[in-house]
Design an enzyme around this catalytic site. Structure first.
Site, PDB file in Angstrom:
ATOM      1  N   ASP A  67      -7.701  -4.074  -1.557  1.00 15.65           N
ATOM      2  CA  ASP A  67      -7.150  -5.138  -0.709  1.00 15.65           C
ATOM      3  C   ASP A  67      -6.825  -6.402  -1.491  1.00 15.65           C
ATOM      4  O   ASP A  67      -7.217  -6.547  -2.653  1.00 15.65           O
ATOM      5  CB  ASP A  67      -8.130  -5.443   0.436  1.00 15.65           C
ATOM      6  N   ASN A 136     -20.464  -6.541   8.654  1.00 13.97           N
ATOM      7  CA  ASN A 136     -19.982  -6.137   9.985  1.00 13.97           C
ATOM      8  C   ASN A 136     -19.460  -4.691   9.969  1.00 13.97           C
ATOM      9  O   ASN A 136     -18.869  -4.236  10.948  1.00 13.97           O
ATOM     10  CB  ASN A 136     -18.896  -7.101  10.494  1.00 13.97           C
ATOM     11  N   HIS A 138     -17.206  -3.401   7.812  1.00 18.06           N
ATOM     12  CA  HIS A 138     -15.839  -3.150   7.349  1.00 18.06           C
ATOM     13  C   HIS A 138     -15.836  -2.484   5.977  1.00 18.06           C
ATOM     14  O   HIS A 138     -16.764  -2.623   5.194  1.00 18.06           O
ATOM     15  CB  HIS A 138     -14.971  -4.419   7.398  1.00 18.06           C
ATOM     16  N   GLU A 143     -11.298  -4.317   9.546  1.00 21.46           N
ATOM     17  CA  GLU A 143     -12.267  -5.012  10.379  1.00 21.46           C
ATOM     18  C   GLU A 143     -12.582  -4.222  11.649  1.00 21.46           C
ATOM     19  O   GLU A 143     -11.729  -3.481  12.161  1.00 21.46           O
ATOM     20  CB  GLU A 143     -11.689  -6.372  10.792  1.00 21.46           C
TER      21      GLU A 143
HETATM   22  C1  GLP Z   1     -14.971  -8.102   1.081  1.00 26.66           C
HETATM   23  C2  GLP Z   1     -14.148  -6.924   0.558  1.00 26.66           C
HETATM   24  C3  GLP Z   1     -14.831  -5.600   0.803  1.00 26.66           C
HETATM   25  C4  GLP Z   1     -16.294  -5.690   0.389  1.00 26.66           C
HETATM   26  C5  GLP Z   1     -16.991  -6.702   1.255  1.00 26.66           C
HETATM   27  C6  GLP Z   1     -18.476  -6.824   0.986  1.00 26.66           C
HETATM   28  O1  GLP Z   1     -14.669  -8.454   2.384  1.00 26.66           O
HETATM   29  N1  GLP Z   1     -12.830  -6.891   1.119  1.00 26.66           N
HETATM   30  O2  GLP Z   1     -14.155  -4.581   0.082  1.00 26.66           O
HETATM   31  O3  GLP Z   1     -16.911  -4.445   0.495  1.00 26.66           O
HETATM   32  O4  GLP Z   1     -16.373  -7.951   1.012  1.00 26.66           O
HETATM   33  O5  GLP Z   1     -18.737  -7.782   0.021  1.00 26.66           O
HETATM   34  P1  GLP Z   1     -20.100  -7.919  -0.751  1.00 26.66           P
HETATM   35  O6  GLP Z   1     -20.177  -6.749  -1.660  1.00 26.66           O
HETATM   36  O7  GLP Z   1     -19.942  -9.217  -1.497  1.00 26.66           O
HETATM   37  O8  GLP Z   1     -21.171  -7.946   0.266  1.00 26.66           O
END
Ligand code: GLP
Length: 242
Positions: A67, A136, A138, A143
């Protein structure tokens, strides 16, 4: 799902790095799907170390990130592209010509999503997709909601996600873009194999729902239950509700 629980986040990260390195050694032209976020950082550090000592060779590997934010150019330090440069691309022997990334500043964002799907297809599809998970539930920027897009698409980010991404934007959630481009859940499920890493107590609930809960758009990671080759790399805290 193959749930692997380790004593620490560092151990989970190192084991995931070994898993990736073994896959690359077995198939030097592997197509890797890659996430941003804090969760994969130690895995990227370990893979970079392995690359620098020559124990794994990424020269023929192709990568596609999940993304990117809408409106943030690839050269901007706040972009996911630059995040990947800092933590992995510039530190491992990855061929810049084989890095696939969504362009959040493309003039036609819908066409950009179509281009990305075609590029993944032309590369032969993702062989190993690495994932983090948002608290959440995702994956990528898919989302929770009433419906999920299957393919790469433009998405409005939830407030909670903008808060979680605030550190990239000087700590202010209001400065986080309202929209992003993301591979869809179908794009992700198309990978031959998927390895998700989650660490810490804040991920325990979404991990539990992703593994045990019903398959629901309210928790996008639950769709991983539909894939035959999913491995979860968890520390004890993230696995504590399983
Ligand atoms: C972002 C990314 C996701 C990732 C998520 C969790 O929103 N788009 O791909 O998995 O954050 O982040 P973290 O690993 O910092 O908890």
């Amino acid at each position: 799902m193959d749930v692997k629980v380790f004593n620490s986040g560092l151990e989970a990260s190192q084991r995931l790095a070994e898993r990736v390195a073994a896959a690359v050694r077995g198939r030097p032209s592997l197509v890797l799907g890659l996430p941003t976020g804090r969760s994969p950082l130690e895995t990227y550090a370990e893979l970079s170390r392995m690359s620098s000592v020559g124990s794994v060779d990424f020269r023929e590997v192709t990568t596609f990130n999940l993304d990117e934010f809408v409106g943030i150019p690839a050269s901007d330090p706040r972009s996911f592209r630059q995040f990947m440069e800092r933590h992995f691309f510039s530190r491992a022997n990855i061929d810049a010509a084989r890095i696939g990334f969504l362009n959040g500043t493309a003039a036609d964002l819908d066409a950009e999503c179509v281009r990305y799907e075609s590029a993944i297809e032309r590369a032969g599809g993702v062989g190993l997709q690495l994932l983090g998970i948002g608290s959440n539930g995702h994956i990528g920027f898919n989302e929770p909601g009433d419906e999920l897009a299957s393919r790469t698409h433009r998405i409005v980010l939830l407030e909670s996600t903008r808060r979680a991404n605030a550190p990239l934007f000087g700590g202010n959630a209001n400065d986080v873009p309202r929209e992003a481009l993301s591979m869809g859940v179908g794009t992700i499920l198309n990978a031959d194999a998927i390895a998700l890493i989650a660490t810490g107590l804040s991920k325990a609930r979404c991990v539990e729902r992703a593994v045990r809960g019903p398959v629901t758009t309210k928790l996008p990671a639950s769709f991983l239950q539909l894939h035959r080759r999913v491995e979860l790399y968890l520390d004890r805290a993230a696995a504590s509700l399983l």
